[in-house]
Every structure is written in structure tokens, then in C-alpha cells.
Design a protein around this motif. Structure first.
Motif, mmCIF file in Angstrom:
data_model
loop_
_atom_site.group_PDB
_atom_site.id
_atom_site.type_symbol
_atom_site.label_atom_id
_atom_site.label_comp_id
_atom_site.label_asym_id
_atom_site.label_seq_id
_atom_site.Cartn_x
_atom_site.Cartn_y
_atom_site.Cartn_z
ATOM 1 N N TYR A 177 0.335 -5.623 -18.547
ATOM 2 C CA TYR A 177 -1.095 -5.890 -18.441
ATOM 3 C C TYR A 177 -1.299 -6.972 -17.405
ATOM 4 C CZ TYR A 177 -1.211 -3.369 -22.811
ATOM 5 O OH TYR A 177 -1.054 -2.428 -23.781
ATOM 6 N N VAL A 178 -2.145 -6.694 -16.420
ATOM 7 C CA VAL A 178 -2.411 -7.684 -15.385
ATOM 8 C C VAL A 178 -3.881 -8.078 -15.441
ATOM 9 C CG1 VAL A 178 -2.141 -8.240 -12.983
ATOM 10 C CG2 VAL A 178 -0.758 -6.455 -13.955
ATOM 11 N N GLN A 179 -4.142 -9.364 -15.490
ATOM 12 C CA GLN A 179 -5.503 -9.861 -15.579
ATOM 13 C C GLN A 179 -5.771 -10.745 -14.368
ATOM 14 O OE1 GLN A 179 -7.913 -9.561 -18.329
ATOM 15 N NE2 GLN A 179 -9.172 -10.413 -16.702
ATOM 16 N N VAL A 180 -6.801 -10.389 -13.602
ATOM 17 C CA VAL A 180 -7.130 -11.195 -12.430
ATOM 18 C C VAL A 180 -8.132 -12.269 -12.832
ATOM 19 C CG1 VAL A 180 -8.151 -11.178 -10.134
ATOM 20 C CG2 VAL A 180 -6.752 -9.263 -10.878
ATOM 21 N N LEU A 181 -7.784 -13.526 -12.602
ATOM 22 C CA LEU A 181 -8.693 -14.620 -12.928
ATOM 23 C C LEU A 181 -9.566 -14.977 -11.732
ATOM 24 C CD1 LEU A 181 -6.276 -16.957 -14.879
ATOM 25 C CD2 LEU A 181 -7.840 -15.256 -15.775
ATOM 26 N N GLN A 182 -8.970 -14.901 -10.536
ATOM 27 C CA GLN A 182 -9.720 -15.211 -9.322
ATOM 28 C C GLN A 182 -9.262 -14.261 -8.239
ATOM 29 O OE1 GLN A 182 -9.655 -19.786 -9.323
ATOM 30 N NE2 GLN A 182 -10.399 -19.196 -7.319
ATOM 31 N N ALA A 183 -10.216 -13.625 -7.556
ATOM 32 C CA ALA A 183 -9.851 -12.664 -6.526
ATOM 33 C C ALA A 183 -10.264 -13.203 -5.170
ATOM 34 C CB ALA A 183 -10.538 -11.335 -6.799
ATOM 35 N N ASP A 184 -9.283 -13.427 -4.287
ATOM 36 C CA ASP A 184 -9.616 -13.868 -2.932
ATOM 37 C C ASP A 184 -8.720 -13.123 -1.958
ATOM 38 O OD1 ASP A 184 -9.409 -16.954 -1.016
ATOM 39 O OD2 ASP A 184 -10.743 -15.228 -0.820
ATOM 40 N N GLY A 185 -8.668 -11.803 -2.084
ATOM 41 C CA GLY A 185 -7.829 -11.018 -1.183
ATOM 42 C C GLY A 185 -6.385 -10.980 -1.656
ATOM 43 N N GLY A 186 -5.722 -9.832 -1.454
ATOM 44 C CA GLY A 186 -4.316 -9.715 -1.835
ATOM 45 C C GLY A 186 -4.099 -9.651 -3.321
ATOM 46 N N THR A 187 -5.079 -9.168 -4.088
ATOM 47 C CA THR A 187 -4.909 -9.123 -5.540
ATOM 48 C C THR A 187 -3.813 -8.151 -5.915
ATOM 49 O OG1 THR A 187 -6.821 -7.657 -5.508
ATOM 50 C CG2 THR A 187 -7.136 -9.824 -6.439
ATOM 51 N N ARG A 188 -3.755 -7.030 -5.213
ATOM 52 C CA ARG A 188 -2.719 -6.043 -5.475
ATOM 53 C C ARG A 188 -1.329 -6.675 -5.395
ATOM 54 N NH1 ARG A 188 -4.291 -0.345 -3.770
ATOM 55 N NH2 ARG A 188 -6.276 -1.430 -3.595
ATOM 56 N N SER A 189 -1.098 -7.422 -4.310
ATOM 57 C CA SER A 189 0.213 -8.038 -4.104
ATOM 58 C C SER A 189 0.492 -9.096 -5.161
ATOM 59 C CB SER A 189 0.277 -8.693 -2.722
ATOM 60 O OG SER A 189 0.084 -7.745 -1.727
ATOM 61 N N ALA A 190 -0.512 -9.915 -5.452
ATOM 62 C CA ALA A 190 -0.299 -10.960 -6.454
ATOM 63 C C ALA A 190 0.041 -10.333 -7.794
ATOM 64 C CB ALA A 190 -1.550 -11.835 -6.569
ATOM 65 N N CYS A 191 -0.617 -9.209 -8.116
ATOM 66 C CA CYS A 191 -0.352 -8.545 -9.395
ATOM 67 C C CYS A 191 1.071 -8.039 -9.471
ATOM 68 C CB CYS A 191 -1.313 -7.382 -9.599
ATOM 69 S SG CYS A 191 -2.986 -7.924 -9.907
ATOM 70 N N ILE A 192 1.555 -7.439 -8.383
ATOM 71 C CA ILE A 192 2.922 -6.918 -8.397
ATOM 72 C C ILE A 192 3.910 -8.064 -8.539
ATOM 73 C CG2 ILE A 192 4.667 -5.789 -6.964
ATOM 74 C CD1 ILE A 192 2.485 -3.950 -5.978
ATOM 75 N N ASN A 193 3.664 -9.159 -7.819
ATOM 76 C CA ASN A 193 4.576 -10.303 -7.923
ATOM 77 C C ASN A 193 4.564 -10.887 -9.328
ATOM 78 O OD1 ASN A 193 5.169 -10.072 -5.174
ATOM 79 N ND2 ASN A 193 3.464 -11.385 -4.586
ATOM 80 N N ALA A 194 3.365 -10.976 -9.915
ATOM 81 C CA ALA A 194 3.279 -11.505 -11.280
ATOM 82 C C ALA A 194 3.986 -10.568 -12.251
ATOM 83 C CB ALA A 194 1.822 -11.681 -11.683
ATOM 84 N N ALA A 195 3.810 -9.248 -12.054
ATOM 85 C CA ALA A 195 4.445 -8.275 -12.953
ATOM 86 C C ALA A 195 5.967 -8.384 -12.874
ATOM 87 C CB ALA A 195 3.982 -6.859 -12.614
ATOM 88 N N THR A 196 6.481 -8.569 -11.669
ATOM 89 C CA THR A 196 7.930 -8.727 -11.509
ATOM 90 C C THR A 196 8.437 -9.916 -12.324
ATOM 91 O OG1 THR A 196 7.940 -7.798 -9.291
ATOM 92 C CG2 THR A 196 9.753 -9.251 -9.843
#
Lengths: 241, 298
Positions: free
Chosen positions: A120-139
Motif C-alpha cells: 500500500y502506497v500513500q502519497v502525503l505530498q505530491a511535487d512531481g516524481g510520485t511514481r518513482s518515490a512510490c517505487i523506492n518506498a515500496a522497495t
């Protein structure tokens, strides 16, 4: 609009090949089997992993591998204008799919048959590159959960504005109408596992931009490894090793 | 009609022995984590976590982790109340807290929490007795007012969500700055009134009247404050009471199956008033410390 000024500085003062500041923390949701938060500049996301656990929907159970599921949601307050629909819209559904496919490819699912792994990925703040941040967080969250993987997956984006390849676009640069290339790699195996681009680029420039994004992924990889190493040292201390 | 999903002991995974241990501990004023019945877990407050909002805060109550953000937008007052602004409270439960919250699974709990918060903080239909005074949000009577959107997100849940959300909203409101507005007199004063929203000057929101919420959970014959999810799964009923600085009750919600004797409820209210004093003091000092930490940062 000038995205790279004559001195070579971008809107937020970075150089074209400079990434935003990275910050990661492991174990932010104690109830989850694994969790992590990941920040790339002002983009902040939290990932939580529940699993391997019993499959909730028997009809989806697979006898030779684990079922990997993913849901991406954005908080109401994550974007500049208050967002009405936080999940279930097309963009969120697509990103959930992208993250699931990317992580599924690197998890050793055949080691955990008849089980389910939820990311489960939850975005708290979106300022571009959310997709990448989510993958890194998931890893990081998967590593925290102790789920066996072929390699870490790291991701970064790059674009092309004012005739300059730019690394790690923020929201303003992303909305500028130029190309946005998102790359996800398996760093040790040196393989590309995710590649998405919108807008258009000449072939030779595309190669440069993609190469820049891959370099960004490698930088994220070394940062993630540092974080994981620190985390392991802390765990060792707690175990009294 | 769907059955209301209760946090059953089976979901939390408690054995009979564990259940008895928790109940016995509560009866002897010694809970699993060493707390007494009326002691709160350590509260951790961080403000200004969402820079693009007018105000925000993150509150951790043990392992319960929630974020509240306040956004102010210009709007038109309701026809029935032309002298008031509007406040909306909305809670979302992230699936990171609980796998069952994925897709629409968290909707029921989110709605329950949103309504309980509105009841505790927004007063009656006329706006009377509200913790957040809607009259303070008025800009021009009948024409322009502030709409406050209070959005909360539950990131991690270990019981007592309502108290944590109440504390987060209070902290977020303390952190909220409403831009100063200059009303330009419009030539044709029909519908639109022009407003100049200042980018520079901000008015701090007055939170002295904002109450805190104290939830008392009845387990066996005793009540406890700030229950963990294990303790909540054993509850027979719970009463949430919101109390403000002046010791006045601003809202009351009783949840959970078992019936309570009216004298028990009155007793719970007085216990809640007593506990709320300590909670208010602790919360105010934490909020102050958080705001100071924000200022010290370069």
C-alpha cells in the motif's frame, strides 16, 4: 517560461544533473510487516507491506507463486488544490498497476506459493516524481518486511526543457509540457524494469535523457543501500549482537 | 444493509489467555504497557508538516499516527446563515494502517470518525457552541466567507483514533494562518464582491475554544483512557466526550453495543473532564514546542 536560466540553474536552484534531496526512514508503520517513508524533495510517500499472508480471495490463489497486490492513494491535501478523489481514479489505478508489475518482477514469488503480499502506497505530498518515490518506498518496505527479492528496484525521472536534459523533475517542470521519462532499474543486475515516457523526443536526445534517469536510479540505489545498512546495524544493536 | 464491522478479538488475534490477561490487568489498574487506567500514551506533535496547506500537524499517540491539514478557500456563506463561514471535516483511513481499508473498506470507519469529529468540534446546526467559531470565518456578510477544509489521514492505527484526530485538528488549527483579506467594494453589489487576498499577512487562528476529545472505553467493570487496538477489541462500550479549556462539554458520542447505566455515563463525564485538563495542558505544551522548533529551523 525559462526552466533553466542562463547561469544554468533551474527553478528551485538545482543544476540540470542534480537530484532533489532524498530522505528515507524504515519502519514508520509498526503494525505493518514492513514499511518505509521516502522523500524526494517535496514529494513524500509512505509505503506499507502486509505479507506474505493468507490469500483473502480464494479464487485468486496461485499454487506455485505468491499473489502481489498494490494500491496507490493520494491524500486530499497532497496536491496544491484540494483533491476530491483520492483513489479509484484512472491515474491512481494506472500507477497501482505499474507499481505492482514492477515489484512483482523482482520479488521471488515462487518461494511463497499460495500466499498474498499487499503493498500500500500513500502519497502525503505530491511535487512531481510520485511514481518513482512510490517505487523506492515500496522497495524499502519490502526489504523491511524481509520479503526475498532478486534485487532492489530503484526509480527516477528525467526530462528535457530549454534544450537541456534535467534530472528528477518537480511538479512545475513536469507540467511544462516537455518530455517526462520515468525509469526503474534493478541496479545490481543492471536491467531496466520500468520505462515510461510522455510527450515526444528525438531518438538521440531520448537516449541521453534515459541515460540520465538511469544515473539517477543508481544514485537512489546507493542511498537506499546506506539506509538499509544503517537499519541493519540498529537491529543488530537491539538484538545485542 | 451491511453489518457494522467491529474490531473483534479474532481480527486482532488474541487468544483466550491474552484476553483474560488484559481484562485482569485493567481491573488491577495495570495495563499491558504498564500504564494506569487513566494515563495517556506519550503524545508527539509536529506542526507544519504539509507546507502547501494553511496549517497542518502530525500527531503520534503511541503507534497511532494521524495527519491533519487545514485549507482555507474563499466561498459564499449559506443562505440560512449569512453571517458564518463553513467548516468541513473529512477523515480518510489509509490502507497503510490496515489492509482492510483498501479501496472502499475504510469508508465506514472514515465516515464514523468524520461525523464524530464534526459533532465534537462544530457545535449545533446553528453553529452555536462550536469549538471552531464559524462567525470568525466571515469576510462580507452574505457574500464572501472562508471555507475551512479540515482533512485528516490515518496512517497507522493502534487504537484511540478519535482522540488522536481531535488532538491533530487542534494542533493543525494552532498552526493555521488565514490570509488577511481586503474587500473591494464592487460597482454592482449583486453577487460578486471582489476580495484582495494578501500573500504576506496572515492571521493566526484562535484555538483557545477548541476542545480535546477524551474517549473512555469500558472493559469489564472499569473504564480506561487511550485504549490500544487490543484493548479496544475487548470493549463493551465507549463514550467519547469533548471538553474545552473551560471545562465545558462540547460534544458526546456513545459507541458500542452494551447499554450503560445513566449514572455510569455521568461518572464517565466527570472522569473525562478531569483527564481532559491534563491532556489539554500536555497538548498545549507539545504544540508550543513544535511551533518553536519550526521557528528555530532555518
Amino acid at each position: 517560461m525559462e526552466y533553466v536560466n542562463p547561469e544554468g540553474l533551474r527553478l528551485d536552484g538545482r543544476r540540470p544533473m542534480e537530484m532533489r534531496q532524498l530522505r528515507a526512514e524504515i519502519g514508520v508503520v509498526s503494525r505493518a510487516d514492513g514499511s518505509a517513508s521516502f522523500e524526494m524533495g517535496n514529494t513524500k510517500v509512505i509505503a506499507a507491506v502486509y505479507g506474505p499472508r493468507e490469500v483473502q480471495n480464494r479464487s485468486q490463489q496461485m499454487n506455485d507463486q505468491a499473489l502481489v497486490r498494490c494500491e496507490y492513494s493520494m491524500a486530499n491535501f497532497s496536491t496544491g488544490d484540494r483533491r476530491r478523489k483520492t483513489k479509484g481514479d484512472r491515474r491512481s489505478t494506472e500507477i497501482s498497476l505499474v507499481i505492482r508489475q514492477t515489484m512483482e518482477a523482482c520479488i521471488l514469488t515462487n518461494l511463497m506459493p499460495r500466499s498474498q503480499i499487499d503493498i500500500y502506497v500513500q502519497v502525503l505530498q505530491a511535487d512531481g516524481g510520485t511514481r518513482s518515490a512510490c517505487i523506492n518506498a515500496a522497495t524499502l518496505a519490502l526489504a523491511d518486511a524481509g520479503i526475498p527479492m532478486r534485487d532492489l528496484v530503484t526509480s527516477c525521472s528525467a526530462g528535457y526543457l530549454n534544450s537541456t536534459p534535467l534530472l528528477d523533475l518537480n511538479y512545475l517542470e513536469d507540467s511544462a509540457g516537455g518530455a517526462d521519462v520515468t525509469v526503474g532499474i534493478l541496479p545490481k543486475l543492471d536491467k531496466v524494469t520500468l520505462l515510461q515516457m510522455d510527450a515526444k523526443l528525438p531518438m538521440d536526445i531520448f537516449e541521453n535523457v534515459m541515460q540520465l534517469a538511469v544515473e539517477g536510479c543508481k544514485a537512489v540505489d546507493s542511498y537506499i543501500r546506506e539506509i538499509l545498512l544503517e537499519n541493519t546495524k540498529t537491529l543488530e544493536i537491539h538484538r545485542g549482537v | 444493509m451491511r453489518m457494522k464491522k467491529k474490531m473483534t478479538p479474532e481480527m486482532v488475534g488474541l487468544s483466550v489467555g491474552e484476553k483474560n490477561f488484559i481484562k485482569g490487568g485493567i481491573a488491577q489498574d495495570l495495563r499491558n504497557d504498564g500504564r494506569k487506567r487513566l494515563t495517556y500514551r506519550p503524545i508527539y506533535v509536529e506542526t507544519g508538516v504539509i507546507p502547501q496547506a494553511n496549517g497542518s500537524a502530525r500527531v503520534k499517540l503511541g503507534e497511532t499516527d494521524v495527519i491533519a491539514s487545514v485549507k482555507a478557500e474563499l466561498g459564499k456563506p449559506r443562505v440560512s446563515h449569512p453571517d458564518q463561514g463553513k467548516v468541513y471535516i473529512y477523515v480518510e483511513c489509509s490502507p497503510t494502517a490496515e489492509p482492510s481499508f483498501e479501496r472502499r473498506g475504510g469508508d465506514e470507519l472514515s465516515t464514523e470518525l468524520s461525523i464524530a469529529l464534526e459533532r465534537s468540534l462544530l457545535g449545533g446546526k446553528s453553529g452555536a457552541g462550536a469549538g471552531i467559531n464559524p462567525a470568525s470565518l466571515l469576510i462580507k456578510e452574505g457574500k464572501v466567507c472562508w471555507d475551512l477544509y479540515v482533512d485528516c489521514l490515518v496512517i497507522s492505527s493502534d487504537g484511540n483514533l478519535l482522540d488522536a484526530l481531535g488532538a491533530a485538528i487542534k494542533a493543525a488549527l494552532s498552526n493555521t494562518g488565514i490570509p488577511r483579506v481586503q474587500v473591494r467594494e464592487a460597482a454592482s453589489s449583486d453577487e460578486q464582491a471582489d476580495v484582495d487576498v494578501s500573500d504576506e499577512e496572515f492571521l493566526q487562528f484562535d484555538t483557545s475554544g477548541v476542545p480535546v476529545i477524551v474517549t473512555l472505553t469500558k472493559v469489564g467493570r472499569h473504564y480506561i483512557v487511550d485504549a490500544t487496538s487490543e484493548e479496544e477489541s475487548l470493549m463493551s462500550s465507549a463514550v467519547s466526550i469533548s471538553v474545552n479549556r473551560h471545562g465545558m462539554i462540547c460534544g458526546l458520542t456513545k459507541r458500542g453495543g452494551a447499554g450503560l447505566d445513566p449514572s455510569v455515563i455521568l461518572d464517565m463525564i466527570s472522569v473525562a473532564k478531569h483527564v481532559s485538563e491534563q491532556l489539554l495542558n500536555k497538548l498545549d505544551s507539545e504544540i508550543e514546542a513544535a511551533e518553536r522548533a519550526n521557528e528555530e529551523e532555518p
